[in-house]
Write an enzyme that holds these catalytic residues in place. Structure first.
Site, mmCIF file in Angstrom:
data_model
loop_
_atom_site.group_PDB
_atom_site.id
_atom_site.type_symbol
_atom_site.label_atom_id
_atom_site.label_comp_id
_atom_site.label_asym_id
_atom_site.label_seq_id
_atom_site.Cartn_x
_atom_site.Cartn_y
_atom_site.Cartn_z
ATOM 1 N N LYS A 46 49.684 44.096 50.305
ATOM 2 C CA LYS A 46 50.584 44.190 49.159
ATOM 3 C C LYS A 46 51.864 44.938 49.548
ATOM 4 O O LYS A 46 51.943 45.551 50.628
ATOM 5 C CB LYS A 46 49.861 44.908 48.007
ATOM 6 C CG LYS A 46 48.626 44.156 47.487
ATOM 7 C CD LYS A 46 47.985 44.922 46.332
ATOM 8 C CE LYS A 46 46.703 44.272 45.864
ATOM 9 N NZ LYS A 46 46.076 45.016 44.736
ATOM 10 N N TYR B 222 46.864 36.273 39.831
ATOM 11 C CA TYR B 222 46.182 37.267 39.000
ATOM 12 C C TYR B 222 45.837 36.733 37.611
ATOM 13 O O TYR B 222 45.635 37.516 36.678
ATOM 14 C CB TYR B 222 47.036 38.539 38.908
ATOM 15 C CG TYR B 222 46.947 39.418 40.150
ATOM 16 C CD1 TYR B 222 45.715 39.880 40.612
ATOM 17 C CD2 TYR B 222 48.099 39.800 40.834
ATOM 18 C CE1 TYR B 222 45.629 40.678 41.741
ATOM 19 C CE2 TYR B 222 48.013 40.616 41.977
ATOM 20 C CZ TYR B 222 46.779 41.050 42.408
ATOM 21 O OH TYR B 222 46.689 41.867 43.522
ATOM 22 N N PHE C 111 47.217 46.084 32.344
ATOM 23 C CA PHE C 111 48.001 46.340 33.555
ATOM 24 C C PHE C 111 48.601 45.062 34.156
ATOM 25 O O PHE C 111 49.242 45.117 35.195
ATOM 26 C CB PHE C 111 47.135 47.058 34.598
ATOM 27 C CG PHE C 111 45.852 46.342 34.957
ATOM 28 C CD1 PHE C 111 45.843 45.304 35.880
ATOM 29 C CD2 PHE C 111 44.649 46.707 34.350
ATOM 30 C CE1 PHE C 111 44.661 44.645 36.207
ATOM 31 C CE2 PHE C 111 43.460 46.046 34.669
ATOM 32 C CZ PHE C 111 43.476 45.012 35.602
ATOM 33 N N ARG D 49 35.618 42.504 51.743
ATOM 34 C CA ARG D 49 35.633 43.385 50.569
ATOM 35 C C ARG D 49 35.120 44.782 50.952
ATOM 36 O O ARG D 49 35.594 45.793 50.434
ATOM 37 C CB ARG D 49 34.769 42.800 49.444
ATOM 38 C CG ARG D 49 35.327 41.523 48.820
ATOM 39 C CD ARG D 49 36.462 41.757 47.872
ATOM 40 N NE ARG D 49 36.064 42.448 46.669
ATOM 41 C CZ ARG D 49 36.847 42.581 45.595
ATOM 42 N NH1 ARG D 49 38.077 42.071 45.583
ATOM 43 N NH2 ARG D 49 36.438 43.239 44.543
ATOM 44 N N THR E 89 38.170 49.150 44.383
ATOM 45 C CA THR E 89 39.492 48.897 43.775
ATOM 46 C C THR E 89 40.306 50.176 43.619
ATOM 47 O O THR E 89 41.502 50.199 43.911
ATOM 48 C CB THR E 89 39.302 48.215 42.398
ATOM 49 O OG1 THR E 89 38.532 47.018 42.584
ATOM 50 C CG2 THR E 89 40.628 47.878 41.762
ATOM 51 N N ARG F 122 41.314 51.102 51.735
ATOM 52 C CA ARG F 122 41.784 51.838 50.548
ATOM 53 C C ARG F 122 41.339 53.299 50.593
ATOM 54 O O ARG F 122 42.067 54.193 50.162
ATOM 55 C CB ARG F 122 41.271 51.153 49.282
ATOM 56 C CG ARG F 122 41.995 49.830 48.981
ATOM 57 C CD ARG F 122 41.264 49.047 47.927
ATOM 58 N NE ARG F 122 41.995 47.862 47.474
ATOM 59 C CZ ARG F 122 41.457 46.910 46.717
ATOM 60 N NH1 ARG F 122 40.194 47.003 46.321
ATOM 61 N NH2 ARG F 122 42.170 45.863 46.347
ATOM 62 N N ASN G 106 46.984 50.030 45.749
ATOM 63 C CA ASN G 106 45.768 50.007 46.566
ATOM 64 C C ASN G 106 45.872 49.099 47.797
ATOM 65 O O ASN G 106 44.870 48.669 48.354
ATOM 66 C CB ASN G 106 44.528 49.720 45.709
ATOM 67 C CG ASN G 106 44.554 48.332 45.091
ATOM 68 O OD1 ASN G 106 45.451 47.547 45.343
ATOM 69 N ND2 ASN G 106 43.553 48.036 44.287
ATOM 70 N N HIS H 164 44.788 43.041 49.024
ATOM 71 C CA HIS H 164 43.950 42.162 48.192
ATOM 72 C C HIS H 164 42.963 41.415 49.072
ATOM 73 O O HIS H 164 43.309 40.995 50.173
ATOM 74 C CB HIS H 164 44.819 41.135 47.457
ATOM 75 C CG HIS H 164 44.005 40.037 46.828
ATOM 76 N ND1 HIS H 164 43.431 40.170 45.582
ATOM 77 C CD2 HIS H 164 43.600 38.830 47.302
ATOM 78 C CE1 HIS H 164 42.732 39.074 45.313
ATOM 79 N NE2 HIS H 164 42.828 38.236 46.343
ATOM 80 N N GLU I 90 42.086 30.698 46.301
ATOM 81 C CA GLU I 90 43.229 31.518 46.702
ATOM 82 C C GLU I 90 43.853 31.021 48.007
ATOM 83 O O GLU I 90 45.082 31.016 48.141
ATOM 84 C CB GLU I 90 42.806 32.988 46.807
ATOM 85 C CG GLU I 90 42.497 33.576 45.427
ATOM 86 C CD GLU I 90 42.017 35.023 45.445
ATOM 87 O OE1 GLU I 90 41.908 35.607 44.353
ATOM 88 O OE2 GLU I 90 41.736 35.567 46.528
HETATM 89 P P1 DAT Z 1 40.390 44.078 43.347
HETATM 90 O O1 DAT Z 1 41.810 44.063 43.858
HETATM 91 O O2 DAT Z 1 39.581 45.175 43.999
HETATM 92 O O3 DAT Z 1 39.717 42.727 43.425
HETATM 93 P P2 DAT Z 1 40.634 43.600 40.480
HETATM 94 O O4 DAT Z 1 40.566 42.145 40.798
HETATM 95 O O5 DAT Z 1 39.705 44.132 39.451
HETATM 96 O O6 DAT Z 1 40.446 44.493 41.804
HETATM 97 O O7 DAT Z 1 42.108 43.952 39.996
HETATM 98 C C1 DAT Z 1 43.232 43.379 40.638
HETATM 99 C C2 DAT Z 1 44.266 44.456 40.855
HETATM 100 O O8 DAT Z 1 44.717 44.935 39.588
HETATM 101 C C3 DAT Z 1 43.746 45.694 41.588
HETATM 102 O O9 DAT Z 1 43.772 45.550 42.988
HETATM 103 C C4 DAT Z 1 44.673 46.759 41.096
HETATM 104 C C5 DAT Z 1 44.983 46.329 39.666
HETATM 105 N N1 DAT Z 1 44.110 47.014 38.721
HETATM 106 C C6 DAT Z 1 42.808 46.762 38.488
HETATM 107 N N2 DAT Z 1 42.302 47.574 37.551
HETATM 108 C C7 DAT Z 1 43.333 48.361 37.171
HETATM 109 C C8 DAT Z 1 43.476 49.416 36.240
HETATM 110 N N3 DAT Z 1 42.460 49.823 35.488
HETATM 111 N N4 DAT Z 1 44.691 50.009 36.122
HETATM 112 C C9 DAT Z 1 45.738 49.600 36.853
HETATM 113 N N5 DAT Z 1 45.678 48.610 37.770
HETATM 114 C C10 DAT Z 1 44.496 47.999 37.909
HETATM 115 MG MG MG Z 2 40.087 40.961 42.407
#
Ligand code: DAT
Ligand code: MG
Length: 149
Positions: free
Chosen positions: A9, A49, A57, A85, A91, A102, A112, A115, A126
């Site tokens: 990212k 996303y 968010f 992962r 996350t 991370r 973080n 991805h 994806e």
């Molecule tokens: P990951 O990237 O571990 O698959 P995710 O798919 O649940 O996590 O979420 C996608 C992204 O969104 C994540 O990398 C960071 C952001 N994100 C997730 N939960 C969040 C939150 N509670 N507050 C702010 N950003 C968040």
């Molecule tokens: Mg995800």
């Protein structure tokens, strides 16, 4: 062969962690089959996303991922989706184990660094969202017999 989509990212690129991230997947033994740097369009970000569309968010996530260049990759190997992962970590970087990307480099959920696809089917979607067939290279490292029985 199993493939997963990995993106460094904007924060990871800006902080000069591209080499560090690639090194971890390379030294684990996975094979890089696609790699490009790009500025992510709003459309691509919103599609990528899409599952988080209703989350509070979502807007800031799309703004962040489109704010500065990203390094997109496809990595190949048996079990690569789940293993990636684990290499990436939880996350929320504050919860991520030390030794994960991370866990070693982050302190904030909105920054973080990286991805990684969360399941085999997500990975297939994806990979085809981010890469064309022509951008992917099928090759077998000559050291394979020393990595896989
Ligand atoms: P990951 O990237 O571990 O698959 P995710 O798919 O649940 O996590 O979420 C996608 C992204 O969104 C994540 O990398 C960071 C952001 N994100 C997730 N939960 C969040 C939150 N509670 N507050 C702010 N950003 C968040
Ligand atoms: Mg995800």
């Amino acid at each position: 062969m199993e493939r997963t989509f990995i993106a460094i990212k904007p924060d990871g690129v800006q902080r000069g962690l591209v080499g560090e991230v690639i090194k971890r997947f390379e030294s684990k033994g996975f094979t890089l089959v696609g790699l490009k740097m790009l500025e992510v369009s709003k459309e691509l970000a919103e599609q990528h996303y899409g599952v988080h569309k209703e989350r509070p968010f979502f807007k800031s996530l799309v703004e962040f991922i489109t704010s500065s260049p990203v390094v997109a990759m496809v990595w190949e190997g048996e079990g690569v989706v789940t293993s990636a992962r684990k290499i990436i970590g939880a996350t929320n970087p504050l919860m991520a184990e030390p030794g994960t990307i991370r866990g070693d480099f982050g302190i904030n959920i909105g920054r973080n660094l990286i991805h990684g696809s969360d399941a085999i089917e997500t990975a297939q979607n994806e990979v085809s969202l981010w890469f064309t067939e022509e951008e992917l290279v099928s090759w077998k490292p000559t050291i394979s017999p020393w990595m896989v029985e």
